[in-house]
Scaffold this active site. Structure first.
Site, mmCIF file in Angstrom:
data_model
loop_
_atom_site.group_PDB
_atom_site.id
_atom_site.type_symbol
_atom_site.label_atom_id
_atom_site.label_comp_id
_atom_site.label_asym_id
_atom_site.label_seq_id
_atom_site.Cartn_x
_atom_site.Cartn_y
_atom_site.Cartn_z
ATOM 1 N N CYS A 46 0.845 -1.192 0.000
ATOM 2 C CA CYS A 46 0.000 0.000 0.000
ATOM 3 C C CYS A 46 0.886 1.249 0.000
ATOM 4 O O CYS A 46 2.000 1.234 0.511
ATOM 5 C CB CYS A 46 -0.908 0.002 1.227
ATOM 6 S SG CYS A 46 -2.042 1.421 1.267
ATOM 7 N N ASP B 162 0.458 3.796 1.690
ATOM 8 C CA ASP B 162 0.423 4.410 3.024
ATOM 9 C C ASP B 162 1.840 4.726 3.526
ATOM 10 O O ASP B 162 2.737 3.881 3.460
ATOM 11 C CB ASP B 162 -0.269 3.439 3.993
ATOM 12 C CG ASP B 162 -0.631 4.099 5.309
ATOM 13 O OD1 ASP B 162 -1.833 4.196 5.601
ATOM 14 O OD2 ASP B 162 0.298 4.514 6.042
ATOM 15 N N ARG C 126 3.061 4.849 6.272
ATOM 16 C CA ARG C 126 3.551 4.052 7.402
ATOM 17 C C ARG C 126 4.143 2.721 6.965
ATOM 18 O O ARG C 126 4.768 2.021 7.756
ATOM 19 C CB ARG C 126 2.412 3.839 8.413
ATOM 20 C CG ARG C 126 1.935 5.152 9.029
ATOM 21 C CD ARG C 126 0.599 4.997 9.724
ATOM 22 N NE ARG C 126 -0.484 4.718 8.786
ATOM 23 C CZ ARG C 126 -1.762 4.598 9.138
ATOM 24 N NH1 ARG C 126 -2.109 4.722 10.402
ATOM 25 N NH2 ARG C 126 -2.688 4.350 8.232
ATOM 26 N N HIS D 226 -1.991 -3.725 5.067
ATOM 27 C CA HIS D 226 -1.738 -3.333 6.453
ATOM 28 C C HIS D 226 -3.048 -3.049 7.179
ATOM 29 O O HIS D 226 -4.082 -2.825 6.546
ATOM 30 C CB HIS D 226 -0.826 -2.095 6.501
ATOM 31 C CG HIS D 226 -1.451 -0.863 5.915
ATOM 32 N ND1 HIS D 226 -1.980 0.144 6.679
ATOM 33 C CD2 HIS D 226 -1.654 -0.495 4.622
ATOM 34 C CE1 HIS D 226 -2.456 1.092 5.884
ATOM 35 N NE2 HIS D 226 -2.273 0.731 4.630
ATOM 36 N N CYS E 38 -6.031 0.569 7.176
ATOM 37 C CA CYS E 38 -5.807 1.093 5.819
ATOM 38 C C CYS E 38 -6.934 2.060 5.444
ATOM 39 O O CYS E 38 -8.110 1.696 5.473
ATOM 40 C CB CYS E 38 -5.733 -0.058 4.819
ATOM 41 S SG CYS E 38 -5.438 0.487 3.119
HETATM 42 ZN ZN LIG Z 1 -3.355 1.374 3.045
#
Ligand SMILES: [Zn+2]
Ligand SMILES: [Zn+2]
Length: 220
Positions: free
Chosen positions: A50, A52, A54, A106, A109
């Site tokens: 992803c 993201d 993080r 993750h 999300c």
């Molecule tokens: Zn995500």
């Protein structure tokens, strides 16, 4: 005005500043490092994750430049008709000959959460629609869970679907046919403790793929 420019610079200049420090540090410790890095790559892993912020792949896996070939998009989707992810997979499998493809989603999300809601998120509505479909297809199982666990379960199901999609691709079948060692794994990054959890859905060869997807050349 000056203050505004200054604070903008602090946020973005530190990135360039840190980069310069890092490059200098690496060069000092290993003068040939960048020469070798520039000469080529032979990563053993393809990571499809992803976008993201993080999911900092190198940090959380403690790997180095050159170790992992990476493709990321919102909610780690692998649409059958997406030239971007399919190009990455083909290049990684056929040319780099990676041994492992990891589909990594993750917890918490935002893409998954948006797919479970009814608020429009612009062009992302199109991108996330298949995740909505996946939710509806598994609604009973997901909604039987406590509310706080539902989105994370959908994340897992989305990862499992990604593993299945990759294991149906012609380029992957071709690799297996040529006795190339290639595994497809599904992992979820648990943001609350930083740990990657193996969903135990790894695919190791054509025997793990439903017969309907094992295509042969047409007979004339
Ligand atoms: Zn995500
Ligand atoms: Zn490139």
């Amino acid at each position: 005005m000056a203050n505004e420019t200054e604070s903008k610079c602090q946020a973005i200049c530190s990135v360039l500043h840190n980069n310069a420090n890092w490059a200098k540090d690496v060069q000092e410790k290993n003068p040939e490092y960048f020469e070798k890095l520039a000469a080529g790559q032979s990563p053993k892993i393809l990571w499809i994750g992803c976008s993201d912020s993080r999911m900092a792949v190198d940090v959380l896996t403690q790997t180095n430049p050159g170790d992992i070939f990476i493709h990321r998009n919102i909610a780690n989707r692998i649409p059958n008709e997406d030239l971007n992810s399919l190009s990455v997979i083909e290049y990684a499998v056929k040319h780099l000959k990676v041994k492992h493809v990891i589909i990594a989603g993750h917890t918490n999300c935002g893409g998954i959460a948006a797919a479970m809601g009814t608020e429009s998120v612009g062009i992302l509505d199109h991108w996330l629609r298949p995740i909505k479909d996946l939710y509806l297809a598994n609604e009973e199982e997901i909604n039987a869970l406590p509310k706080k666990d539902r989105a994370n379960r959908l994340s897992e199901l989305n990862i499992v679907q990604g593993v299945r999609t990759v294991s149906k691709l012609p380029v992957v079948h071709e690799a297996w046919k040529n006795d190339q060692e290639l595994y497809v794994h599904g992992w979820i990054l648990q943001l609350h403790n930083g740990l990657l959890k193996d969903l135990n859905v790894s695919v190791a060869g054509i025997k793990d793929v439903d017969e309907l997807y094992r295509l042969h050349p047409a007979k004339h």
